[in-house]
Design a protein around this motif. Structure first.
Motif, mmCIF file in Angstrom:
data_model
loop_
_atom_site.group_PDB
_atom_site.id
_atom_site.type_symbol
_atom_site.label_atom_id
_atom_site.label_comp_id
_atom_site.label_asym_id
_atom_site.label_seq_id
_atom_site.Cartn_x
_atom_site.Cartn_y
_atom_site.Cartn_z
ATOM 1 N N THR A 22 0.839 -1.201 0.000
ATOM 2 C CA THR A 22 0.000 0.000 0.000
ATOM 3 C C THR A 22 0.873 1.249 0.000
ATOM 4 O O THR A 22 0.605 2.224 -0.720
ATOM 5 N N SER A 23 1.943 1.214 0.795
ATOM 6 C CA SER A 23 2.856 2.356 0.868
ATOM 7 C C SER A 23 3.607 2.549 -0.444
ATOM 8 O O SER A 23 3.781 3.681 -0.912
ATOM 9 N N SER A 25 2.621 1.717 -3.452
ATOM 10 C CA SER A 25 1.716 2.258 -4.470
ATOM 11 C C SER A 25 1.416 3.731 -4.207
ATOM 12 O O SER A 25 1.277 4.520 -5.157
ATOM 13 N N LEU A 26 1.335 4.126 -2.919
ATOM 14 C CA LEU A 26 1.151 5.537 -2.596
ATOM 15 C C LEU A 26 2.381 6.336 -3.011
ATOM 16 O O LEU A 26 2.262 7.453 -3.543
ATOM 17 N N GLY A 29 2.147 7.001 -6.557
ATOM 18 C CA GLY A 29 1.202 8.069 -6.824
ATOM 19 C C GLY A 29 1.825 9.441 -6.604
ATOM 20 O O GLY A 29 1.625 10.369 -7.395
ATOM 21 N N ILE A 220 7.984 7.879 2.527
ATOM 22 C CA ILE A 220 7.101 6.743 2.227
ATOM 23 C C ILE A 220 7.895 5.585 1.631
ATOM 24 O O ILE A 220 7.685 4.418 1.986
ATOM 25 N N THR A 250 -4.305 -1.513 -4.653
ATOM 26 C CA THR A 250 -4.088 -0.199 -4.035
ATOM 27 C C THR A 250 -3.643 0.835 -5.067
ATOM 28 O O THR A 250 -4.005 2.009 -4.963
ATOM 29 N N TRP A 254 -5.449 4.390 -5.579
ATOM 30 C CA TRP A 254 -4.814 5.714 -5.576
ATOM 31 C C TRP A 254 -5.037 6.412 -6.913
ATOM 32 O O TRP A 254 -5.184 7.639 -6.969
#
Length: 300
Positions: A22-23, A25-26, A29, A220, A250, A254
């Motif tokens: 999740t991190s 993919s963030l 983004g 991140i 994820t 995003w």
């Protein structure tokens, strides 16, 4: 966090993996946002410069010990592959959607199997070969090389998958004899060092928001890397590896929340093919050693 300490190790490892993907993919983004504001070289400098700075703060007392390695050339080779993987992906994000780029980059597990067969002479039977071929078909569905939506930029995530495979194969040579932090420090030194040489020639003056995003991507990215290490340190790789594909979900999330970009039907179909093939190859990779161990025990 008493409740967390009472969980089985496998459950902890899976949770760490889900937090990690999740991190990551963030972070991708944020990289896509930054790519619209500054040059890609500045995005990469923020990623690896931030990682190096955070590691120096966290492990400053152990840096001399962590820099010692029996495989200096391979550590630098790994750093090259890691930087190249990030560069390919961040370049792709300038024109390709987050979900589409992630789907193609998710070819990495099957590329690792193919690379291990070619370079390490590991055996790839017909079932694993089928999984590799199926994943390639899935990538073609996403990229659509004969369609009107195809652009050369769609090939950059494929470069990411190839570089991730190179990184993983170099890691297999090194084995578990050295701390994972050693590799992170070498990749931070190399990535930041190369970008420092390039950035002055491609510098775009950031505004306050851009500076904040640059700091965020380093934070991140390092957090994601450390939680992935924790996932593989807490539970067996065979238990947590399949959950790395949650990053595709994820990334799509995003993409919708940040960029209001929904993956189309071809991307969803291709992603499903790639993930299915990857899970199949993972099953073959983990089943083989299990059968071998069972046969060995039976023989004794």
């Amino acid at each position: 966090m008493i409740w967390f300490s009472r969980l089985p190790d496998a459950t902890k490892g899976i949770l760490f993996m889900l937090v990690s993907v999740t991190s990551f993919s963030l972070m991708d983004g944020v990289a896509k946002l930054l790519g619209q504001r500054v040059d890609v070289s500045q995005v990469l400098l923020a990623r690896y410069g931030g990682q190096l700075l955070i590691l120096l703060v966290l492990f400053h007392r152990n840096i001399p010990r962590l820099l010692r390695t029996d495989h200096p050339r391979l550590q630098w080779v790994r750093a090259v592959f890691q930087l190249a993987a990030a560069a390919c992906f961040f370049i792709a994000l300038k024109t390709v959607g987050l979900a589409e780029a992630t789907a193609v980059a998710d070819l990495a597990p099957v590329m690792i199997t193919l690379g291990a067969a070619l370079l390490l002479k590991e055996r790839v039977g017909p079932r694993r070969a089928f999984g590799i071929a199926t994943a390639m078909i899935g990538a073609l569905i996403v990229i659509r090389p004969t369609g009107d939506v195809f652009t050369p930029a769609a090939l950059w995530p494929l470069g990411t998958a190839v570089c991730i495979a190179g990184y993983a194969i170099a890691t297999r040579y090194i084995g578990k004899s050295e701390p994972v932090q050693t590799g992170l420090i070498y990749s931070g030194i190399f990535g930041a060092g190369v970008m420092i040489l390039i950035v002055p020639f491609r510098w775009v003056t950031p505004d306050a928001t851009t500076w904040g995003l640059m700091a965020l991507i380093g934070l991140i990215g390092t957090f994601a890397q450390l939680t992935m290490i924790q996932a593989y340190s807490t539970a067996e790789a065979s238990a947590v590896a399949p959950f790395s594909y949650a990053g595709l979900i994820t990334a799509s999330l995003w993409g919708v929340l940040i960029f209001d970009t929904w993956p189309d039907g071809y991307t969803v179909l291709g992603a499903l093919v790639i993930v299915s093939a990857g899970l199949y190859v993972w099953h073959r990779e983990t089943r083989g050693p299990t059968v071998a161990r069972a046969a060995s025990k039976k023989a004794t």
